[in-house]
Design an enzyme around this catalytic site. Structure first.
Site, PDB file in Angstrom:
ATOM      1  CG  HIS B 103      40.724  41.455  45.893  1.00  0.00           C
ATOM      2  ND1 HIS B 103      39.976  41.005  46.964  1.00  0.00           N
ATOM      3  CD2 HIS B 103      40.199  42.651  45.549  1.00  0.00           C
ATOM      4  CE1 HIS B 103      39.038  41.904  47.242  1.00  0.00           C
ATOM      5  NE2 HIS B 103      39.144  42.907  46.398  1.00  0.00           N
ATOM      6  CG  HIS B 122      38.023  39.579  50.005  1.00  0.00           C
ATOM      7  ND1 HIS B 122      39.372  39.862  50.122  1.00  0.00           N
ATOM      8  CD2 HIS B 122      37.419  40.309  50.963  1.00  0.00           C
ATOM      9  CE1 HIS B 122      39.568  40.738  51.097  1.00  0.00           C
ATOM     10  NE2 HIS B 122      38.400  41.022  51.629  1.00  0.00           N
TER      11      HIS B 122
END
Lengths: 845, 173
Positions: B103, B122
């Site tokens: 990501h 995250h």
């Protein structure tokens, strides 16, 4: 085995690639991206001078670099008919997302129509008509002529009430200011269509009538307020999954404490610390988990109420806060009404009419009307009384030095699609108003939102309130022609079993009739269709970008362009308006919805004029737009508040940060916007004073809900998942996503599964008095016994099948309060073999 | 057009007479000569064959830090203790993954209890037993996994990757 692309390198964006502004087309947050494109026969290089980033790409780039893009951010698309490389990557300079890409938006390129790379080949490329027993491609003029003739004939026989419309009203893909204006001008300008509904609910109504009636527009703060609040209250919103980068980029810094310096700098005269958060949700979500990770468990209060009891909680909090004197007296005195009219005669069971299910009044009258003790509320909600008091303290107890606590209230579908929408919405706004948390930094009482917004239309006053329950009209045989714009009720409506059954029957009548007539005899075709309509048939027209479930029932299917294939404007959850520029051609003959509406209006004008009704035909003038920009200038520029300051050219210059609506001027080459609403304490009512709502708790409000709860074992709570949030219509052709969710999941406690003999991944049937559907069992130890959570609006198992027809007085559906039984259908099928059933929750180790 | 069709035909004939194996051999030969000789770039990157460990170095559920295809690309070898698809070794239970989150490039940590790779940036979660499938998260690809080979001595070699690594537009720099 997990899906892998086997891509080991990507073409490099050359230094001179074209760069355009893009706002994510999927959810409300509207993250900023850039589209880079360049001719297919060229490529950049690793040397700094040969790539768009000016960095040495022969070296590993660090975390959070702007100089990288995933394979999902790359594709080959057409520009003016020529193949071009396309990279759509997050923009670090966008204040909304700060360079973050979601699992949806970071796939925009991969989910674009590409002939070269065979992506989204499902996209509609040509108008299609029901010809010789199947949908066949045809020309725009042929398709629109038939639609116009049948529509005009139905209106001649039944009036405009015979035309039923389902249409988007939002921004982003399948919407935007251009397209809501295009459809709005057709149905509310040229015509006064009353039997119209919105994509996700069975009537033309606001999801949040209550807050608007109280004078508080629902998008009243700025995303920055989440960084400034002392306390965030999150009601029925799972922000990490469904407003992902708003949560990550604006909530998390406050929960971590990293925005404390900003608070001190912007709000210097009061103490500051990291935020606390109160989450009201019957389910433990990944949002709750992330809050605990960031803020620590002692600063997160998860109020896991019994489903549908939010109002009881709010009313107890409201009374407790008022009794403690933790209110903003000066604000209440200056900015809210002191008028306390008597309660309606049948209150609290009923409002003065179905149009007004609540009672608007003064602060004092509302406190007394809503009053519920902590103990009573604890009993109704199932919460510990101490936790309700703690919530009240976190929300409203003054900070050191007697300073007012800044609390931001956010809510979404858990409240909106929940029990007693109107009063529950009012009950939450009561607390925000009482504590002076509207129009102030760190405050706001706001919807989190679904799609971006993008609404500008002629007045809808003729629709009335309550608006017509359109699904019931269709089920009961009313209307003769149905125009469907980017809606798929087969997946996303309530009472879906009954809806589909009636809809198929009615549209099949028309299909059978059409099969009996040669296509070339247009007069006979229209006559035959009308004869079937008189027998109870329905002629259905579907405008969409992809084939839909409801489209299978339709007689004409019209291909639309989506964001990026047209210039498209929208605003996000903090009213931030941006322009997504056109970076690729639409597939085949597809057109922007606004131009489809315009061409349909042109055909209607011609057909009606030919039939001799010149006066009615004249109403269809004013649709000579040749581009989406024409529609924008006619619509937003000409009709939106502040629209006169806004043009495409100015928006292009404003980039991915745009401005916050409403625009108030144009200075120094920039559109001047409005960071927060109501900063002057003047609200959206005639006298400028906000209203409180006397909104007592009245149990499960919608018809049939209490009976369902008593009759069935499981709560079938339902909602969204991050991979497919507002993107499922394209995800159906995305292998990465479909491998993860081959079927809708239903989260169940492992002991419940064991009792039913259900293993992970097994297909189960969910059934009740409204219907039946299927899902894939996902063991979830954090789920409460007897409480499940099913993925909503998924085509491989439509949750709406088991949602009964009950709505509130204003025809707001109540998807969340659904109960049913569950039984095993089949062992996990092969498609599930590659699916992980581990916990979705992050843990540190 | 004519020329194009002929090329297609050549490819087809080679395939039919077993030329695919011969072609693979030829590709290896092209990669081998010294850099002074101009080579036609391969359609895919040439992955190094890198010895990462020996079977004896691995204990169940105890990730061994490695790097592949170069020392800028951290990863782990993992003996899961149960056979998984894509697993190598005598028990079919040895897998290797990058530990850079696809990501935003944060370093993943291995959670032994769930046998997942978890991202502190995250909150993304990847399943080590399911080919690195993202259980939940923001990455738009599953976790890049190593193509592994074990030789007769029990040495474990990485010889490829199945997804693009974060932070590089070519897996081999």
């Amino acid at each position: 085995m997990a899906y892998k692309r086997q891509i080991d390198r990507l073409p490099i964006i050359p230094a001179d690639a074209r760069r355009q502004n893009v706002v994510c087309q999927f959810c409300i947050v509207g993250c900023g991206y850039h589209a880079y494109s360049w001719p297919v026969n060229r490529q950049g290089g690793t040397e700094p001078a040969r790539n768009a980033f000016g960095v040495d790409l022969a070296k590993q780039q660090p975390a959070e670099t702007a100089a990288w893009y995933a394979p999902s951010m790359y594709n080959i698309v057409k520009q003016d008919g020529q193949d071009h490389h396309l990279v759509i990557k997050p923009d670090k300079a966008c204040s909304v997302n700060g360079g973050l890409g979601s699992v949806r938006g970071a796939r925009m390129a991969e989910m674009s129509f590409s002939e070269a790379r065979s992506t989204q080949q499902q996209r509609l490329t040509d108008p299609q008509v029901w010809r010789y027993g199947q949908l066949q491609p045809t020309s725009w003029d042929d398709a629109l002529d038939l639609v116009a003739r049948v529509t005009a004939a139905v209106i001649r026989e039944q009036g405009e009430d015979g035309l039923i419309v389902s249409a988007f009203d939002h921004g982003g893909a399948g919407g935007g200011y251009e397209n809501t204006w295009g459809t709005g001008k057709l149905y509310f300008g040229a015509m006064k269509v009353k039997n119209i509904r919105i994509h996700n609910r069975p009537a033309y109504n606001s999801e949040v009538h209550a807050t608007r009636d109280m004078g508080v527009g629902e998008l009243n703060n700025a995303y920055e307020d989440a960084e400034l609040a002392d306390t965030i209250v999150a009601v029925g919103t799972n922000a990490l999954e469904t407003q992902t980068n708003y949560f990550l980029n604006h909530w998390v810094p406050n929960l971590r404490g990293s925005s404390v310096a900003k608070k001190r700098q912007m709000l210097p005269d009061e103490p500051h610390e990291a935020a606390r958060i109160v989450v009201v949700d019957p389910r433990r979500t990944v949002t709750v988990n992330a809050c605990e990770i960031e803020a620590g468990k002692d600063r997160v209060l998860h109020l896991a109420i019994k489903s549908g009891t939010d109002l009881a909680l709010f009313n107890a909090l409201f009374a407790y806060i008022a009794d403690q004197g933790w209110v903003d007296r000066a604000f209440i005195d200056a900015s809210t009404t002191h008028d306390a009219p008597p309660r309606p005669a049948l209150y609290p069971a009923h409002g003065v009419s179905d149009a007004k299910p609540g009672h608007l009044t003064s602060f004092e009258a509302a406190v007394e009307g809503c009053r519920l003790s902590i103990e009573e509320a604890a009993k109704i909600t199932g919460l510990d009384p101490k936790d309700i008091v703690k919530a009240a303290e976190w929300i409203a107890k003054p900070k050191d030095g007697g300073k007012r606590r800044r609390t931001m209230f956010s809510y979404e579908k858990g409240l909106i699609w929940g029990n007693d929408n109107y009063r529950t919405n009012g009950g939450l706004v009561n607390i925000a108003l009482a504590t002076g948390n509207v129009g102030r930094p760190g405050g706001g009482v706001v919807r989190m939102g679904g799609h971006q917004e993008g609404y500008v239309r002629p007045s809808d006053a003729h629709v009335g309130r309550p608006a017509a329950y359109v699904d019931q009209l269709l089920i009961s045989g009313r209307g003769g022609v149905h125009h469907v714009w980017a809606c798929d009720h087969y997946k996303t409506t309530l009472n879906a079993h009954a809806f589909k059954s009636a809809y198929k029957k009615r549209t099949d009548m028309v299909k059978d009739a059409m099969n009996s007539v040669p296509w070339g005899d247009r007069d006979l075709m229209v006559e035959t269709i009308m004869a079937a309509i008189r027998q109870g048939g329905l002629f259905a027209v579907d405008v969409d970008i992809v084939p839909t479930r409801i489209g299978q029932a339709c007689h004409v299917v019209l291909p639309a362009a989506t964001a990026g294939e047209m210039n498209l404007t929208s605003m996000n959850g903090e009213r931030r308006m941006r322009l997504t520029e056109r970076y690729m051609d639409p597939p085949g003959q597809a057109l922007p919805d606004c131009l489809i509406a315009a061409r349909l209006a042109n055909h209607l004008e011609r057909v009606i004029r030919d039939a001799g009704d010149a006066a009615y035909a004249d109403q269809f003038k004013g649709f000579d737009w040749q581009s989406e920009e024409d529609a924008f200038m006619d619509g937003y520029h000409g009709h939106a508040g502040g629209g006169e300051h806004v043009t495409y050219e100015r928006l292009r210059a404003m980039g991915t940060n745009g401005f916050q609506e409403p625009a108030t001027g144009f200075e120094g080459g920039r559109i001047v916007g409005t960071k927060r609403l109501y900063t002057d304490g003047t609200f959206s009512t005639q006298d400028g004073k906000a209203r409180f709502m006397d909104a007592p708790w009245r149990g499960l409000q919608a018809p049939g809900k209490s009976e369902q709860q008593a009759a069935y074992r499981f709560l079938i709570n339902n909602g969204r998942a991050n991979q497919v949030w507002q993107s499922a219509y394209l995800d159906l052709q995305n292998d990465f996503v479909m491998e993860r969710w081959p079927f809708p999941f239903i989260e169940m406690h492992p002991d419940d599964m064991a009792e039913l003999g259900v293993g992970q991944g097994d297909l189960v049937e969910v059934f009740n008095d409204a219907g039946a559907t299927q899902a894939m069992a996902y063991p979830t130890p954090t789920a409460r016994r007897g409480e499940t959570f099913m993925l909503f609006a998924y085509p491989m198992g439509v949750q709406g099948n088991v949602v009964n027809a009950g709505t509130n007085e204003l025809v707001i559906p109540n998807y969340k309060q659904t109960w049913g039984d569950i039984r095993k259908i089949a062992d996990a099928p092969k498609a599930v073999a590659g699916t992980s059933f581990k916990s979705k929750e992050y843990s540190a180790g | 057009m004519t020329r194009c069709s002929k090329l297609v035909d050549v490819g087809r004939r080679q395939f039919l007479r077993g030329g695919a194996i011969a072609a693979a051999g030829a590709a290896a030969a092209v990669a081998a000569p010294p850099p002074s000789r101009a080579a036609i770039p391969g359609a895919r990157v040439d992955y190094p064959s890198t010895r990462l460990a020996n079977l004896a170095d691995l204990k169940p559920d105890d990730p061994l830090d490695v790097a592949y295809p170069d020392d800028q690309a951290p990863g782990v070898l993992l003996k899961l203790g149960r056979k998984v698809e894509g697993g190598v070794g005598p028990d079919g239970d040895i897998v290797g993954f990058t530990t850079t989150c696809p990501h935003k490039g944060f370093p993943l940590s291995y959670a032994a209890a769930s046998r997942t790779f978890n991202c502190p940036g995250h909150y993304s979660v990847f399943d080590a037993e399911q080919g690195g499938q993202q259980v939940w998260g923001h990455a738009t690809q599953n976790l890049p996994q190593y193509v592994l080979r074990v030789d007769a001595k029990g040495d474990i070699y990485a010889e490829g990757l199945d997804e693009l690594l974060y932070g590089r537009l070519s897996n081999v720099l």
